[in-house]
Scaffold this active site. Structure first.
Site, PDB file in Angstrom:
ATOM      1  N   ARG A 125       0.812  -1.233   0.000  1.00  0.00           N
ATOM      2  CA  ARG A 125       0.000   0.000   0.000  1.00  0.00           C
ATOM      3  C   ARG A 125       0.836   1.270   0.000  1.00  0.00           C
ATOM      4  NH1 ARG A 125      -2.983  -2.926   3.751  1.00  0.00           N
ATOM      5  NH2 ARG A 125      -4.813  -3.889   2.809  1.00  0.00           N
ATOM      6  N   LYS A 144       2.908  11.873 -10.198  1.00  0.00           N
ATOM      7  CA  LYS A 144       2.044  11.067 -11.066  1.00  0.00           C
ATOM      8  C   LYS A 144       2.832   9.849 -11.505  1.00  0.00           C
ATOM      9  CE  LYS A 144      -1.017  14.214 -13.531  1.00  0.00           C
ATOM     10  NZ  LYS A 144      -1.475  14.496 -14.901  1.00  0.00           N
ATOM     11  N   GLU A 173       9.737  19.910 -23.303  1.00  0.00           N
ATOM     12  CA  GLU A 173       9.025  20.182 -22.042  1.00  0.00           C
ATOM     13  C   GLU A 173       9.564  21.455 -21.370  1.00  0.00           C
ATOM     14  OE1 GLU A 173       6.310  18.545 -21.200  1.00  0.00           O
ATOM     15  OE2 GLU A 173       6.493  16.421 -21.746  1.00  0.00           O
ATOM     16  N   LYS A 202       6.946  23.682 -12.286  1.00  0.00           N
ATOM     17  CA  LYS A 202       6.108  22.506 -12.077  1.00  0.00           C
ATOM     18  C   LYS A 202       5.766  22.343 -10.596  1.00  0.00           C
ATOM     19  CE  LYS A 202       5.006  17.857 -13.209  1.00  0.00           C
ATOM     20  NZ  LYS A 202       5.257  16.639 -13.947  1.00  0.00           N
ATOM     21  N   GLU A 218      -4.660  17.410  -9.678  1.00  0.00           N
ATOM     22  CA  GLU A 218      -5.209  17.853 -10.950  1.00  0.00           C
ATOM     23  C   GLU A 218      -6.724  17.992 -10.933  1.00  0.00           C
ATOM     24  OE1 GLU A 218      -3.275  16.247 -14.356  1.00  0.00           O
ATOM     25  OE2 GLU A 218      -4.812  16.997 -15.717  1.00  0.00           O
ATOM     26  N   ARG A 255      -3.577  22.234 -12.449  1.00  0.00           N
ATOM     27  CA  ARG A 255      -2.486  21.363 -12.909  1.00  0.00           C
ATOM     28  C   ARG A 255      -2.621  21.033 -14.396  1.00  0.00           C
ATOM     29  NH1 ARG A 255       0.507  16.335  -9.780  1.00  0.00           N
ATOM     30  NH2 ARG A 255       1.767  15.717 -11.563  1.00  0.00           N
ATOM     31  N   ASN A 275      -0.529  20.297 -19.279  1.00  0.00           N
ATOM     32  CA  ASN A 275      -0.830  19.483 -20.459  1.00  0.00           C
ATOM     33  C   ASN A 275      -0.812  20.289 -21.754  1.00  0.00           C
ATOM     34  OD1 ASN A 275      -1.168  17.175 -18.888  1.00  0.00           O
ATOM     35  ND2 ASN A 275      -3.272  17.754 -18.420  1.00  0.00           N
ATOM     36  N   HIS A 285      -0.267  18.626 -25.081  1.00  0.00           N
ATOM     37  CA  HIS A 285      -0.397  17.178 -24.876  1.00  0.00           C
ATOM     38  C   HIS A 285      -1.656  16.572 -25.489  1.00  0.00           C
ATOM     39  CE1 HIS A 285       3.011  17.842 -22.344  1.00  0.00           C
ATOM     40  NE2 HIS A 285       3.063  16.585 -21.931  1.00  0.00           N
ATOM     41  N   HIS A 341      -0.374  13.591 -27.357  1.00  0.00           N
ATOM     42  CA  HIS A 341      -0.714  12.207 -27.003  1.00  0.00           C
ATOM     43  C   HIS A 341      -1.420  11.500 -28.143  1.00  0.00           C
ATOM     44  CE1 HIS A 341      -0.495  12.760 -22.335  1.00  0.00           C
ATOM     45  NE2 HIS A 341       0.631  12.291 -22.828  1.00  0.00           N
ATOM     46  N   HIS A 351       8.086  11.304 -26.806  1.00  0.00           N
ATOM     47  CA  HIS A 351       7.039  12.074 -26.127  1.00  0.00           C
ATOM     48  C   HIS A 351       7.176  13.580 -26.393  1.00  0.00           C
ATOM     49  CE1 HIS A 351       4.150  13.216 -23.053  1.00  0.00           C
ATOM     50  NE2 HIS A 351       5.056  14.030 -22.541  1.00  0.00           N
TER      51      HIS A 351
HETATM   52  N1  LIG Z   1       4.790  11.206 -14.577  1.00  0.00           N
HETATM   53  C1  LIG Z   1       4.783  12.320 -15.263  1.00  0.00           C
HETATM   54  O1  LIG Z   1       4.384  13.367 -14.774  1.00  0.00           O
HETATM   55  C2  LIG Z   1       5.294  12.289 -16.680  1.00  0.00           C
HETATM   56  C3  LIG Z   1       5.520  13.496 -17.358  1.00  0.00           C
HETATM   57  C4  LIG Z   1       6.051  13.450 -18.648  1.00  0.00           C
HETATM   58  C5  LIG Z   1       6.361  12.229 -19.223  1.00  0.00           C
HETATM   59  N2  LIG Z   1       6.122  11.081 -18.539  1.00  0.00           N
HETATM   60  C6  LIG Z   1       6.447   9.781 -19.133  1.00  0.00           C
HETATM   61  O2  LIG Z   1       7.838   9.723 -19.371  1.00  0.00           O
HETATM   62  C7  LIG Z   1       8.092   8.763 -20.386  1.00  0.00           C
HETATM   63  C8  LIG Z   1       9.143   9.284 -21.336  1.00  0.00           C
HETATM   64  O3  LIG Z   1      10.319   9.502 -20.614  1.00  0.00           O
HETATM   65  P1  LIG Z   1      11.739   9.700 -21.328  1.00  0.00           P
HETATM   66  O4  LIG Z   1      11.592  10.612 -22.465  1.00  0.00           O
HETATM   67  O5  LIG Z   1      12.692  10.031 -20.253  1.00  0.00           O
HETATM   68  O6  LIG Z   1      12.011   8.273 -21.971  1.00  0.00           O
HETATM   69  P2  LIG Z   1      12.782   6.967 -21.461  1.00  0.00           P
HETATM   70  O7  LIG Z   1      12.654   6.812 -20.001  1.00  0.00           O
HETATM   71  O8  LIG Z   1      12.320   5.850 -22.316  1.00  0.00           O
HETATM   72  O9  LIG Z   1      14.310   7.297 -21.809  1.00  0.00           O
HETATM   73  C9  LIG Z   1      14.664   7.507 -23.149  1.00  0.00           C
HETATM   74  C10 LIG Z   1      15.869   6.654 -23.558  1.00  0.00           C
HETATM   75  O10 LIG Z   1      17.045   7.178 -22.957  1.00  0.00           O
HETATM   76  C11 LIG Z   1      17.818   6.139 -22.360  1.00  0.00           C
HETATM   77  N3  LIG Z   1      18.527   6.791 -21.262  1.00  0.00           N
HETATM   78  C12 LIG Z   1      17.995   7.278 -20.116  1.00  0.00           C
HETATM   79  N4  LIG Z   1      18.918   7.947 -19.424  1.00  0.00           N
HETATM   80  C13 LIG Z   1      20.070   7.888 -20.128  1.00  0.00           C
HETATM   81  C14 LIG Z   1      21.379   8.429 -19.932  1.00  0.00           C
HETATM   82  N5  LIG Z   1      21.663   9.201 -18.877  1.00  0.00           N
HETATM   83  N6  LIG Z   1      22.300   8.172 -20.874  1.00  0.00           N
HETATM   84  C15 LIG Z   1      22.008   7.434 -21.974  1.00  0.00           C
HETATM   85  N7  LIG Z   1      20.784   6.918 -22.218  1.00  0.00           N
HETATM   86  C16 LIG Z   1      19.830   7.147 -21.301  1.00  0.00           C
HETATM   87  C17 LIG Z   1      16.792   5.115 -21.958  1.00  0.00           C
HETATM   88  O11 LIG Z   1      17.359   3.855 -21.847  1.00  0.00           O
HETATM   89  C18 LIG Z   1      15.801   5.204 -23.110  1.00  0.00           C
HETATM   90  O12 LIG Z   1      16.217   4.408 -24.191  1.00  0.00           O
HETATM   91  C19 LIG Z   1       6.755   8.469 -21.051  1.00  0.00           C
HETATM   92  O13 LIG Z   1       6.321   7.199 -20.636  1.00  0.00           O
HETATM   93  C20 LIG Z   1       5.839   9.548 -20.476  1.00  0.00           C
HETATM   94  O14 LIG Z   1       4.504   9.119 -20.349  1.00  0.00           O
HETATM   95  C21 LIG Z   1       5.612  11.099 -17.284  1.00  0.00           C
HETATM   96 ZN   LIG Z   2       4.815  15.655 -21.259  1.00  0.00          ZN
END
Ligand SMILES: NC(=O)c1ccc[n+]([C@@H]2O[C@H](COP(=O)([O-])OP(=O)(O)OC[C@H]3O[C@@H](n4cnc5c(N)ncnc54)[C@H](O)[C@@H]3O)[C@@H](O)[C@H]2O)c1
Ligand SMILES: [Zn+2]
Length: 375
Positions: free
Chosen positions: A129, A151, A193, A235, A245, A249, A253, A256, A260, A273
């Protein structure tokens, strides 16, 4: 402030004020090496479970392990890719936590980009939990966005982030040094972003990006520090005022709704993304202009900045009907009608906007969506 221990330029931590769920965000370099003390102070001395990708483990695992020191620590490896953000993978993490003897004092350390942060945070939110987790974001996107705000989610075959929770981390450590090993496309995706944060809340930051494009795109450490810090401030302030949200919040988006939609139609491996968000921001500005909410200059400045950062601003021939369908089934749609965040000016947006379907279609077609199949 000059930090004596790491001998690195590290500024004072930011604080996300959420009552008993408040936490600090440290932005700087040399933070991996100090992770042990910082985690102990924020989350206690329980067993650490580091969740990461093999590639990150190879590149930066040793620095982190050195930083974590003598506290018992286990590493759980997850392959790279958006597909890993699944309930099946979360279940594998629960198996590993259980097998490793994780208890209520244990701390999950999400060491990776947004995929790792969302997945490991989700696993921590449900295990017993809810156990503590710490974010050590390793992508620019994760440092400026996904690691802050609590989130967490996994994807469902029907929709992205459909199964999730709000679970705030105990601590965020954004170490600039790890970003140097990111692939160019992943780094640029994060810049989208940063542009978003400037566009929704800080016209001055936007103007700074317009003049300092080279430093920002070239990963200069002072530029990274400024972008990460300011993005986290923006943020954190939005999250403080609307943690779950219920209204405000939603401004985060911006870009987005269309973003999305594009991601789900094109597939997450074809479009990063941030690339979807870049196109989505330009679309939102154009919709806003058609509705008389902002001048054409807003969209022009957005597109020019994104292009100079080498982010896409046009839709690469994706079918219009697919994008519209995806937007209608987005979880932020109301009764099948997508909601938009539209700019009023650079630095000011309005959330929860409805737009006539005709206007939306027209803008998407102007930006390159294809109508061929409907003819
Ligand atoms: N929770 C939230 O508020 C929120 C906000 C925005 C995005 N997201 C989510 O985030 C995700 C996208 O995240 P992302 O763009 O970081 O993608 P990701 O986590 O897939 O990373 C992108 C690539 O970079 C590589 N990588 C990571 N760090 C590295 C480093 N230091 N050196 C070399 N390679 C590295 C990873 O292995 C991967 O192949 C999506 O799933 C999206 O929905 C969440
Ligand atoms: Zn985003």
């Amino acid at each position: 402030v000059r930090d004596s221990r790491s001998n690195a330029l590290t500024s004072r931590p930011l604080r996300v004020e959420l009552g008993d769920r408040s936490y600090e965000i440290h932005v700087g370099s040399g933070l991996l090496e100090r992770a042990g003390d910082l985690i102990a102070a924020a989350a206690g001395g329980g067993r650490r479970f580091v969740v990461t990708h093999p590639a990150i483990e190879r590149l930066h695992g040793e620095s982190l392990r050195r930083g974590l020191g003598a506290v018992p620590c286990e590493t759980i490896l997850v392959p790279s890719g958006e597909r890993q953000k699944s309930l099946r993978r979360a279940a594998a993490l629960w198996d590993a936590l259980q097998a490793g003897g994780a208890d209520r004092r244990s701390v999950v350390v999400a060491f990776g980009g947004g995929v790792i942060g969302d997945l490991a945070g989700f696993a921590a939110a449900a295990y017993m939990r809810g156990i503590a987790y710490v974010q050590i974001p390793t992508t620019l996107l994760a440092q400026v966005d996904s690691s802050v705000g609590g989130k967490v989610a996994v994807n469902h075959p029907a929709a992205k982030n459909l199964i999730g929770a709000f679970h705030q981390p105990r601590l965020v450590l954004a170490d600039a040094a790890v970003l140097q090993t990111l692939r160019a496309r992943d780094y640029r995706s994060g810049l989208a972003e940063v542009v978003k944060h400037a566009a929704i809340a800080d016209a001055e930051m936007f103007a700074w990006l317009e003049t300092e494009t080279r430093a920002a795109a070239g990963r200069e450490s002072s530029a990274i520090a400024r972008m990460v810090r300011r993005s986290c401030e923006i943020k954190a302030e939005v999250v403080r005022r609307d943690e779950r949200e219920s209204g405000l919040r939603a401004v985060l988006n911006f870009g987005h709704t269309v973003g999305h939609g594009l991601e789900s139609v094109m597939g997450y491996s074809a479009l990063r993304h941030g690339e979807g968000v870049a196109i989505g921001m330009v679309a939102a500005a154009r919709i806003g202009r058609h509705l008389g909410m902002c001048s054409a200059e807003v969209g022009d400045r957005l597109a020019a900045l994104l292009e100079s950062l080498r982010l896409p601003t046009r839709i690469p021939g994706t079918p219009l009907s697919g994008i519209l369908n995806a937007m209608r089934s987005d979880k932020k749609a109301v009764d099948g009608s997508p909601r938009f965040v539209l700019p009023r000016d650079i630095g000011t947006v309005q959330a929860g906007c409805e737009a006539p379907p005709k206007t939306v279609s027209r803008v998407l077609v102007e930006l390159g969506a294809s109508t061929a199949e409907e003819e």
